[in-house]
Design a protein around this motif. Structure first.
Motif, PDB file in Angstrom:
ATOM      1  N   THR A   1       0.833  -1.207   0.000  1.00 23.94           N
ATOM      2  CA  THR A   1       0.000   0.000   0.000  1.00 23.94           C
ATOM      3  C   THR A   1       0.865   1.252   0.000  1.00 23.94           C
ATOM      4  N   ALA A   2       1.900   1.267   0.842  1.00 22.98           N
ATOM      5  CA  ALA A   2       2.773   2.438   0.928  1.00 22.98           C
ATOM      6  C   ALA A   2       3.519   2.672  -0.383  1.00 22.98           C
ATOM      7  N   LEU A   3       4.016   1.606  -0.994  1.00 23.16           N
ATOM      8  CA  LEU A   3       4.756   1.755  -2.247  1.00 23.16           C
ATOM      9  C   LEU A   3       3.840   2.213  -3.381  1.00 23.16           C
ATOM     10  N   ARG A   4       2.635   1.687  -3.419  1.00 24.99           N
ATOM     11  CA  ARG A   4       1.685   2.135  -4.445  1.00 24.99           C
ATOM     12  C   ARG A   4       1.356   3.620  -4.281  1.00 24.99           C
ATOM     13  N   ASN A   5       1.152   4.034  -3.025  1.00 23.64           N
ATOM     14  CA  ASN A   5       0.847   5.445  -2.780  1.00 23.64           C
ATOM     15  C   ASN A   5       2.025   6.335  -3.160  1.00 23.64           C
ATOM     16  N   HIS A   6       3.219   5.861  -2.850  1.00 22.98           N
ATOM     17  CA  HIS A   6       4.416   6.640  -3.182  1.00 22.98           C
ATOM     18  C   HIS A   6       4.549   6.781  -4.702  1.00 22.98           C
ATOM     19  N   PHE A   7       4.368   5.675  -5.400  1.00 19.86           N
ATOM     20  CA  PHE A   7       4.473   5.731  -6.856  1.00 19.86           C
ATOM     21  C   PHE A   7       3.371   6.610  -7.445  1.00 19.86           C
ATOM     22  N   ALA A   8       2.176   6.543  -6.878  1.00 18.14           N
ATOM     23  CA  ALA A   8       1.071   7.375  -7.360  1.00 18.14           C
ATOM     24  C   ALA A   8       1.384   8.854  -7.216  1.00 18.14           C
TER      25      ALA A   8
ATOM     26  N   ASP B   1      12.747  13.632 -24.296  1.00 17.99           N
ATOM     27  CA  ASP B   1      12.735  13.522 -25.757  1.00 17.99           C
ATOM     28  C   ASP B   1      11.609  12.621 -26.264  1.00 17.99           C
ATOM     29  N   ALA B   2      10.867  12.021 -25.324  1.00 18.78           N
ATOM     30  CA  ALA B   2       9.799  11.111 -25.723  1.00 18.78           C
ATOM     31  C   ALA B   2       8.472  11.857 -25.821  1.00 18.78           C
ATOM     32  N   ASP B   3       7.550  11.213 -26.465  1.00 16.69           N
ATOM     33  CA  ASP B   3       6.200  11.762 -26.568  1.00 16.69           C
ATOM     34  C   ASP B   3       5.545  11.751 -25.189  1.00 16.69           C
ATOM     35  N   LYS B   4       4.851  12.871 -24.827  1.00 18.13           N
ATOM     36  CA  LYS B   4       4.235  12.956 -23.509  1.00 18.13           C
ATOM     37  C   LYS B   4       3.184  11.868 -23.305  1.00 18.13           C
ATOM     38  N   ALA B   5       2.442  11.579 -24.335  1.00 18.96           N
ATOM     39  CA  ALA B   5       1.430  10.530 -24.211  1.00 18.96           C
ATOM     40  C   ALA B   5       2.079   9.175 -23.949  1.00 18.96           C
ATOM     41  N   GLU B   6       3.212   8.960 -24.612  1.00 26.93           N
ATOM     42  CA  GLU B   6       3.936   7.706 -24.405  1.00 26.93           C
ATOM     43  C   GLU B   6       4.447   7.603 -22.969  1.00 26.93           C
ATOM     44  N   ALA B   7       4.962   8.720 -22.445  1.00 25.68           N
ATOM     45  CA  ALA B   7       5.448   8.737 -21.069  1.00 25.68           C
ATOM     46  C   ALA B   7       4.314   8.480 -20.087  1.00 25.68           C
ATOM     47  N   ALA B   8       3.167   9.123 -20.337  1.00 25.30           N
ATOM     48  CA  ALA B   8       2.024   8.931 -19.453  1.00 25.30           C
ATOM     49  C   ALA B   8       1.542   7.487 -19.498  1.00 25.30           C
ATOM     50  N   ALA B   9       1.553   6.900 -20.685  1.00 25.94           N
ATOM     51  CA  ALA B   9       1.129   5.511 -20.814  1.00 25.94           C
ATOM     52  C   ALA B   9       2.060   4.581 -20.050  1.00 25.94           C
ATOM     53  N   ALA B  10       3.358   4.878 -20.116  1.00 24.54           N
ATOM     54  CA  ALA B  10       4.325   4.062 -19.382  1.00 24.54           C
ATOM     55  C   ALA B  10       4.075   4.143 -17.877  1.00 24.54           C
ATOM     56  N   MET B  11       3.803   5.353 -17.409  1.00 22.91           N
ATOM     57  CA  MET B  11       3.509   5.518 -15.983  1.00 22.91           C
ATOM     58  C   MET B  11       2.258   4.757 -15.590  1.00 22.91           C
ATOM     59  N   SER B  12       1.235   4.824 -16.420  1.00 26.94           N
ATOM     60  CA  SER B  12      -0.010   4.114 -16.132  1.00 26.94           C
ATOM     61  C   SER B  12       0.221   2.606 -16.117  1.00 26.94           C
ATOM     62  N   ALA B  13       1.051   2.127 -17.028  1.00 29.68           N
ATOM     63  CA  ALA B  13       1.359   0.702 -17.061  1.00 29.68           C
ATOM     64  C   ALA B  13       2.082   0.275 -15.788  1.00 29.68           C
ATOM     65  N   GLY B  14       3.010   1.107 -15.329  1.00 27.00           N
ATOM     66  CA  GLY B  14       3.701   0.800 -14.080  1.00 27.00           C
ATOM     67  C   GLY B  14       2.737   0.749 -12.913  1.00 27.00           C
ATOM     68  N   SER B  15       1.827   1.702 -12.860  1.00 26.73           N
ATOM     69  CA  SER B  15       0.832   1.729 -11.794  1.00 26.73           C
ATOM     70  C   SER B  15      -0.057   0.494 -11.845  1.00 26.73           C
ATOM     71  N   ALA B  16      -0.431   0.078 -13.051  1.00 27.04           N
ATOM     72  CA  ALA B  16      -1.283  -1.100 -13.210  1.00 27.04           C
ATOM     73  C   ALA B  16      -0.579  -2.364 -12.717  1.00 27.04           C
ATOM     74  N   LEU B  17       0.721  -2.464 -12.967  1.00 26.58           N
ATOM     75  CA  LEU B  17       1.484  -3.620 -12.491  1.00 26.58           C
ATOM     76  C   LEU B  17       1.476  -3.689 -10.960  1.00 26.58           C
ATOM     77  N   LEU B  18       1.639  -2.547 -10.322  1.00 31.05           N
ATOM     78  CA  LEU B  18       1.605  -2.531  -8.861  1.00 31.05           C
ATOM     79  C   LEU B  18       0.224  -2.911  -8.341  1.00 31.05           C
ATOM     80  N   TYR B  19      -0.809  -2.435  -9.021  1.00 32.45           N
ATOM     81  CA  TYR B  19      -2.176  -2.785  -8.629  1.00 32.45           C
ATOM     82  C   TYR B  19      -2.386  -4.297  -8.759  1.00 32.45           C
ATOM     83  N   THR B  20      -1.943  -4.850  -9.857  1.00 30.43           N
ATOM     84  CA  THR B  20      -2.089  -6.291 -10.077  1.00 30.43           C
ATOM     85  C   THR B  20      -1.345  -7.089  -9.013  1.00 30.43           C
ATOM     86  N   ALA B  21      -0.137  -6.651  -8.702  1.00 28.18           N
ATOM     87  CA  ALA B  21       0.645  -7.342  -7.665  1.00 28.18           C
ATOM     88  C   ALA B  21      -0.079  -7.311  -6.331  1.00 28.18           C
ATOM     89  N   HIS B  22      -0.657  -6.168  -5.985  1.00 26.24           N
ATOM     90  CA  HIS B  22      -1.349  -6.036  -4.705  1.00 26.24           C
ATOM     91  C   HIS B  22      -2.610  -6.903  -4.668  1.00 26.24           C
TER      92      HIS B  22
END
Length: 698
Positions: free
Chosen positions: A148-155, A180-201
């Motif tokens: 929970t703490a790590l998910r909140n920190h990453f969020a 140098d990357a596309d902002k949408a691509e960066a946001a998608a990567a962040m969302s994917a990381g968040s989803a992985l943490l959610y799945t793990a939890h």
């Protein structure tokens, strides 16, 4: 226990001994069962936690002492003592809340490419009260809390990233890396990381319910960690925030791997099983990255417990089980605040109340009684004699140990000589009656005998002294031989400075810290300026800050026959402090350096009541070399846990053990472990307190 009143001889006046006495005298109708006497070398109580008052009422400690917010058992004892002592409202340290103040700002130091950096951590406070007891979380509950703490920190990192409209160098770690990357691509990567943490939890919850195998929730964590490392690789030394984020996740994932593989998480083993490995060795074994297991965060844990064999910084060792238990208890079970700073010396804050209450209850204290030897009965089954050296002759037959400092009852750094027949001689010769190497000859040989002077014995003298006072026990008992051989101790050193500038004027730009993981050997610094009001400086504002430093001290126990050992050790610590201030103080106090230097402390800023100049001001500060056998810090090295002996299982029918060196349930060098041992010793003697009341006893 036999019928009738029994005489209990408690050897040593440290926290373990006093806790045992406190709990024995908490037992119902204890006066009908016991007569209790505490035998203490020298003039004060406290053991490794003893403190004294020197010139100008300045507080002089064995080292740096702070209490942690998870010390439920220790705080329970101290709260009861303050309540029973009943100081008037408005008097100094009238309540335990006056004596212990919350401290939540912790600094961990990192050395990155030979450049020191500070990792500043402000731990949230809560409304819980240490000492209230309660159940500790199960290991699975710890896992849920960490996820929970790590998910909140990453969020929080994710929110900062996606909220930015443009990449600027100081705005976001992820924008800097992906500028140098596309902002949408960066946001998608962040969302994917968040989803992985959610799945793990979510998978972790299913594992707890038994509907998924334990390894399943590791898979999304592993994927997330690999993604995070792909970012870290690009800026591991340049981006502090990203590196630290990775370290947090990496240490967690490595720990989970190890806990599952070793059958501790969702398996048959407990944390004690892990103590066959060193903590960092265990993290490395289960895939932690080198930047994680050698990070400032892990090194700070070793510094906290002086975890260096023979005090050698390159010989770090801390059992993985007790290390992981320490991390979980420190970070996830604290109440109120992660740390508490005492508002006077430890002697004044802790041992004065305990002494006051125990004396009023009827416990007898025999100061200036040096334990020489425990003698066994002919059949080797119990303690039959205790050889003691009475060090001085008291003028009035009983010693009054306390002095008044700013309306507070305190322990002096030297005996109250006016109460001692030999007082003037002791003072003139500069005799230290607490020293193992004291040249002073005892004024009387005292032999306590079983059945006449004692029935039960509580051994509260610390482990380092056992080869000298318990040789008969070691000779006949294999468990004792293993304990003395395998449960190691180490020398420590401390330095205290009084300065004419506050920490901001010295150049420290943060809050008042407790700082760890810094340059060896004085790797720990705490700003203890809150103590100024409890000292007696003239004029009152001459001292603006007080700094406490401590760390390991290289070497073993000096030759028992070398009478010069204390002087040599003191000179060594003093010179170590001088060299350390010349090389390392500038990073902490950049405005406190001598003109033209960026490293060397300006001695003109040190306070000397004698008006000295230059080196004389340094000479007026305080140093402590803890080399005495009973002063040495007890380590929790890998492979030693099984050699510890439980407080009620000494192997001798009338002997009970107390101290942080026992197998007490926490098994680390700290007040909480010591108190847990004292509670168990009392329980073994009289059944009180119930073992179920001891928080953290597994």
């Amino acid at each position: 226990m036999a019928e009738g009143k029994q005489k209990v001889a408690i050897l040593g006046g440290g926290m373990g001994s006093l806790t045992t006495a406190f709990e024995l005298t908490n037992a119902p109708n204890w006066q009908e069962k016991f007569e209790i006497t505490v035998y203490q070398v020298g003039w004060r109580l406290g053991g490794k936690g003893a403190s004294g008052r020197g010139e100008n009422g300045r507080i002089e400690e064995h080292g740096l002492h702070v209490w942690l917010g998870f010390y439920d058992n220790a705080f329970k004892i101290i709260q009861a003592a303050y309540k029973e002592m009943g100081r008037p409202s408005g008097s100094p340290l009238a309540t335990w809340e006056d004596a212990f103040q919350k401290h939540s700002f912790i600094v961990v130091c990192e050395n990155i490419l030979n450049q020191w950096k500070t990792w500043c951590l402000l731990f949230p406070e809560n409304n819980l009260v240490p000492g209230d007891g309660g159940r500790l979380p199960a290991l699975e509950e710890y896992g849920d809390a960490i996820l929970t703490a790590l998910r909140n920190h990453f969020a929080s990192v994710q929110q900062r990233t996606t909220a930015l409209n443009a990449p600027h160098p100081d705005e976001s770690i992820f924008h800097r890396l992906m500028e140098d990357a596309d902002k949408a691509e960066a946001a998608a990567a962040m969302s994917a990381g968040s989803a992985l943490l959610y799945t793990a939890h979510e998978t972790f919850q299913l594992v707890r319910l038994g509907s998924k195998p334990a390894e399943d929730f590791l898979t999304p964590l592993e994927i997330f960690l690999r993604w995070l490392w792909s970012l870290v690789e690009k800026a591991v030394y340049e981006d502090d925030e990203l590196r630290r984020l990775f370290i947090e996740f990496d240490l967690f994932v490595a720990s989970v791997r190890g806990l599952i593989a070793d059958g501790v998480l969702f398996g048959p083993n407990n944390l004690d099983y892990l103590d066959q490995w060193d903590y960092r060795e265990w993290l490395k074994k289960y895939g932690a990255n080198e930047i994680s297991y050698n990070s400032g965060a892990t090194r700070a844990l070793y510094d906290l417990v002086f975890g260096y064999i023979n005090g050698e910084p390159d010989n770090a060792n801390y059992g993985a089980g007790v290390g992981l238990r320490s991390v979980l208890r420190i970070g996830l079970t604290y109440k109120g605040a992660i740390f508490y700073k005492m508002q006077a010396g430890m002697g004044d804050t802790v041992f004065t109340p305990l002494y006051d209450v125990l004396k009023k209850r009827g416990v007898k204290f025999e100061f200036f009684h040096r334990v020489r030897n425990l003698g066994l009965s002919e059949d080797k089954s119990q303690i039959e004699t205790i050889s003691i050296g009475r060090q001085v002759t008291l003028k009035n037959g009983e010693y009054d140990p306390l002095v008044d400092c700013e309306d507070l009852a305190c322990w002096p750094s030297d005996p109250n000589y006016d109460q001692i027949v030999e007082g003037e001689e002791l003072k003139a010769q500069g005799i230290n009656l607490e020293s193992f190497w004291t040249p002073w000859r005892d004024v009387e040989d005292v032999e306590l005998k079983l059945g006449r002077d004692f029935d039960l014995v509580v051994q509260g003298v610390s482990l380092g002294a056992f080869p000298y006072i318990c040789s008969e026990l070691i000779e006949v008992n294999e468990k004792w031989r293993q304990m003395v051989a395998n449960v190691q101790t180490t020398r420590t050193q401390a330095m205290q400075l009084w300065l004419s500038r506050d920490i901001a004027e010295l150049g420290w730009a943060q809050k008042s810290p407790i700082l760890d993981g810094y340059a060896q050997p004085l790797n720990t610094w705490a700003d203890m300026s809150q103590l100024i009001v409890r000292e007696s400086w003239t004029p009152p504002n001459v001292v603006r800050s007080i700094a406490y430093y401590c760390g390991p001290m290289v070497g073993g126990i000096p030759d028992p026959d070398d009478r010069d050992a204390p002087a040599k050790a003191h000179a060594e610590v003093k010179e170590t402090g001088r060299q350390w201030l010349a090389s390392s103080s500038g990073f902490l106090w950049p405005l406190g350096c001598t003109p033209g230097s960026t490293t060397d402390l300006d001695y003109a800023l040190l306070v000397d009541a004698g008006g000295g100049v230059g080196d004389q001001r340094y000479d007026a500060q305080f140093w402590k070399a803890n080399i005495d056998p009973s002063e040495r810090y007890v380590l929790s090295v890998s492979g030693s846990l099984e050699s510890r002996i439980k407080p009620g299982e000494s192997g001798f029918t009338n002997l009970f053990l107390t101290g942080d060196w026992t197998r007490n349930g926490f098994n680390a060098g700290c007040i909480e472990a010591t108190v847990m041992a004292g509670m168990q010793a009392a329980n073994a003697i009289c059944g009180y307190p119930p073992l179920a009341d001891i928080v953290g006893l597994e």
